[in-house]
Enzyme design. Structure first.
Site, PDB file in Angstrom:
ATOM      1  N   LYS A   1       1.914   3.489 -11.079  1.00 19.77           N
ATOM      2  CA  LYS A   1       0.719   2.726 -10.700  1.00 19.77           C
ATOM      3  C   LYS A   1       0.324   1.749 -11.812  1.00 19.77           C
ATOM      4  O   LYS A   1      -0.228   0.685 -11.540  1.00 19.77           O
ATOM      5  CB  LYS A   1      -0.423   3.689 -10.361  1.00 19.77           C
TER       6      LYS A   1
ATOM      7  N   TYR B   1       3.695   9.329 -11.479  1.00 20.78           N
ATOM      8  CA  TYR B   1       2.815   8.577 -10.563  1.00 20.78           C
ATOM      9  C   TYR B   1       1.950   7.598 -11.362  1.00 20.78           C
ATOM     10  O   TYR B   1       1.833   6.429 -11.005  1.00 20.78           O
ATOM     11  CB  TYR B   1       1.940   9.576  -9.794  1.00 20.78           C
TER      12      TYR B   1
ATOM     13  N   ASN C   1       0.806  -1.224   0.000  1.00 20.24           N
ATOM     14  CA  ASN C   1       0.000   0.000   0.000  1.00 20.24           C
ATOM     15  C   ASN C   1       0.841   1.277   0.000  1.00 20.24           C
ATOM     16  O   ASN C   1       0.401   2.292  -0.533  1.00 20.24           O
ATOM     17  CB  ASN C   1      -0.926  -0.034   1.224  1.00 20.24           C
TER      18      ASN C   1
ATOM     19  N   ALA D   1       2.510   6.284 -14.268  1.00 21.57           N
ATOM     20  CA  ALA D   1       3.358   5.202 -14.798  1.00 21.57           C
ATOM     21  C   ALA D   1       3.681   4.190 -13.699  1.00 21.57           C
ATOM     22  O   ALA D   1       3.661   2.976 -13.919  1.00 21.57           O
ATOM     23  CB  ALA D   1       4.643   5.785 -15.380  1.00 21.57           C
TER      24      ALA D   1
HETATM   25  P1  NAP Z   1      -0.831   8.799   2.632  1.00 24.96           P
HETATM   26  O1  NAP Z   1      -1.915   9.158   3.561  1.00 24.96           O
HETATM   27  O2  NAP Z   1       0.067   9.859   2.106  1.00 24.96           O
HETATM   28  O3  NAP Z   1       0.039   7.622   3.300  1.00 24.96           O
HETATM   29  C1  NAP Z   1       1.145   7.121   2.634  1.00 24.96           C
HETATM   30  C2  NAP Z   1       1.721   5.961   3.415  1.00 24.96           C
HETATM   31  O4  NAP Z   1       2.871   5.458   2.695  1.00 24.96           O
HETATM   32  C3  NAP Z   1       2.182   6.356   4.797  1.00 24.96           C
HETATM   33  O5  NAP Z   1       1.819   5.366   5.724  1.00 24.96           O
HETATM   34  C4  NAP Z   1       3.707   6.423   4.642  1.00 24.96           C
HETATM   35  O6  NAP Z   1       4.408   6.060   5.825  1.00 24.96           O
HETATM   36  C5  NAP Z   1       3.966   5.377   3.586  1.00 24.96           C
HETATM   37  N1  NAP Z   1       5.247   5.633   2.908  1.00 24.96           N
HETATM   38  C6  NAP Z   1       5.570   6.711   2.139  1.00 24.96           C
HETATM   39  N2  NAP Z   1       6.859   6.631   1.767  1.00 24.96           N
HETATM   40  C7  NAP Z   1       7.356   5.487   2.297  1.00 24.96           C
HETATM   41  C8  NAP Z   1       8.627   4.855   2.269  1.00 24.96           C
HETATM   42  N3  NAP Z   1       9.695   5.401   1.637  1.00 24.96           N
HETATM   43  N4  NAP Z   1       8.776   3.692   2.932  1.00 24.96           N
HETATM   44  C9  NAP Z   1       7.740   3.134   3.600  1.00 24.96           C
HETATM   45  N5  NAP Z   1       6.515   3.677   3.666  1.00 24.96           N
HETATM   46  C10 NAP Z   1       6.329   4.852   3.024  1.00 24.96           C
HETATM   47  O7  NAP Z   1      -1.415   8.102   1.318  1.00 24.96           O
HETATM   48  P2  NAP Z   1      -2.771   7.279   1.059  1.00 24.96           P
HETATM   49  O8  NAP Z   1      -3.714   8.192   0.397  1.00 24.96           O
HETATM   50  O9  NAP Z   1      -3.166   6.542   2.274  1.00 24.96           O
HETATM   51  O10 NAP Z   1      -2.233   6.268  -0.061  1.00 24.96           O
HETATM   52  C11 NAP Z   1      -1.996   4.899   0.168  1.00 24.96           C
HETATM   53  C12 NAP Z   1      -1.836   4.217  -1.192  1.00 24.96           C
HETATM   54  O11 NAP Z   1      -3.032   4.398  -1.949  1.00 24.96           O
HETATM   55  C13 NAP Z   1      -0.709   4.809  -2.025  1.00 24.96           C
HETATM   56  O12 NAP Z   1      -0.043   3.797  -2.724  1.00 24.96           O
HETATM   57  C14 NAP Z   1      -1.451   5.712  -3.008  1.00 24.96           C
HETATM   58  O13 NAP Z   1      -0.729   5.899  -4.204  1.00 24.96           O
HETATM   59  C15 NAP Z   1      -2.720   4.932  -3.214  1.00 24.96           C
HETATM   60  N6  NAP Z   1      -3.854   5.740  -3.689  1.00 24.96           N
HETATM   61  C16 NAP Z   1      -4.317   6.795  -2.970  1.00 24.96           C
HETATM   62  C17 NAP Z   1      -5.392   7.541  -3.472  1.00 24.96           C
HETATM   63  C18 NAP Z   1      -5.963   8.728  -2.743  1.00 24.96           C
HETATM   64  O14 NAP Z   1      -6.797   9.449  -3.345  1.00 24.96           O
HETATM   65  N7  NAP Z   1      -5.606   8.971  -1.483  1.00 24.96           N
HETATM   66  C19 NAP Z   1      -5.948   7.216  -4.716  1.00 24.96           C
HETATM   67  C20 NAP Z   1      -5.444   6.148  -5.415  1.00 24.96           C
HETATM   68  C21 NAP Z   1      -4.396   5.409  -4.907  1.00 24.96           C
HETATM   69  P3  NAP Z   1       4.889   7.181   6.913  1.00 24.96           P
HETATM   70  O15 NAP Z   1       3.763   8.140   7.063  1.00 24.96           O
HETATM   71  O16 NAP Z   1       5.160   6.376   8.149  1.00 24.96           O
HETATM   72  O17 NAP Z   1       6.119   7.808   6.336  1.00 24.96           O
END
Ligand code: NAP
Length: 240
Positions: free
Chosen positions: A152, A148, A83, A150
């Site tokens: 995904k 991003y 994730n 690419a």
């Molecule tokens: P978020 O709130 O920004 O959380 C991101 C998470 O990724 C955090 O727990 C962070 O850990 C972790 N992370 C970031 N860099 C890291 C690294 N170098 N090593 C290990 N962990 C790392 O994002 P989210 O919205 O929950 O997104 C979660 C996933 O869903 C992502 O892959 C994102 O691309 C995908 N997604 C999100 C959306 C959306 O609209 N939110 C839509 C489509 C897909 P720390 O905080 O501990 O650093």
């Protein structure tokens, strides 16, 4: 008892996934990077709720040695949810090679390495489940988010290939492509942009982390036992 490892479990979607999987009866490993304290808080919350032991572990997925330690400390994993991810909004002509490498290091290389560390034990047991969290932008592309998108899209290719390779070992590999979800990842969007995205969504709302967590629970569970190699859009109809 089964163990689930959720990368990026400290915040946002991953945090909701950890809560859901703990409720489903898993021992949960909460992967964290810069927010270990939030992971530890969640660990305590889940332990109080379930009476089981859970564990928050810090590892920067950009560093293979930290991933190796994460899996060593976690022990055998039955369910891996890839994730963790980062997003950047940059005009393509301004994207540097460093920005490309940094984003792919987390979103693609990190997910690849976690999966490589998780699989040998799953193959040995002839059982296991891997779920990649992609994005609808990996399906249709987003302007100013080419890197991003690419990254995904790469996870979708990885899902399909791995499902074919690991199916005979009894391992299911699936992917979720969320739409716009209310988390800190979208904190940079103005309220006007969010409202426009909401209006473009047939179900007329922004998604919640729990919407994704329920999809993870479904794909990980018995009800999805004949489903592999699929991309499940959880986007309120934004991409049809
Ligand atoms: P978020 O709130 O920004 O959380 C991101 C998470 O990724 C955090 O727990 C962070 O850990 C972790 N992370 C970031 N860099 C890291 C690294 N170098 N090593 C290990 N962990 C790392 O994002 P989210 O919205 O929950 O997104 C979660 C996933 O869903 C992502 O892959 C994102 O691309 C995908 N997604 C999100 C959306 C959306 O609209 N939110 C839509 C489509 C897909 P720390 O905080 O501990 O650093």
């Amino acid at each position: 008892m089964k163990t689930a490892l959720v990368t990026g479990g400290s915040r946002g979607i991953g945090r909701a996934v950890c809560r859901q999987l703990a409720q489903d009866g898993y021992r949960v490993i909460i992967g964290c990077c810069s927010h270990l304290e939030q992971g530890l808080e969640l660990q305590r919350e889940l332990e109080e709720k379930t009476g089981l032991e859970h564990r928050a572990i810090q590892a920067d997925l950009r560093r293979e040695e930290e991933i190796a330690r994460l899996f060593q400390e976690a022990g055998p994993v039955d369910l891996l949810v890839n994730n963790a991810g980062i997003a950047r909004q940059t005009l393509f002509t301004d994207v540097s090679a460093e920005e490309w490498d940094d984003l792919f290091a987390v979103n693609v290389r990190g997910a690849f390495l976690c999966t490589r560390y998780a699989l040998p034990e799953m193959i040995r047991k002839k059982e296991g489940c891997v779920i990649f969290i992609s994005s609808m932008w990996g399906q249709v592309g987003a302007s100013c988010e080419a890197v991003y998108s690419a990254s995904k899209a790469a996870l979708i290719g990885l899902t399909k290939a791995l499902a074919k390779e690991e199916g005979p070992s009894g391992i299911r590999v699936n992917c979720i492509a969320p739409g716009v979800i209310h988390t800190e990842m979208n904190a940079g969007l103005s309220s006007e942009d969010l409202e426009a995205l909401r209006q473009e969504t047939p179900l007329e709302r922004i998604g919640t982390p729990e919407d994704i967590a329920r999809a993870v629970s479904f794909l990980a569970g018995e009800k999805a036992s004949f489903i592999t190699g699929q991309v499940l859009g959880v986007n309120g109809g934004f991409v049809i």
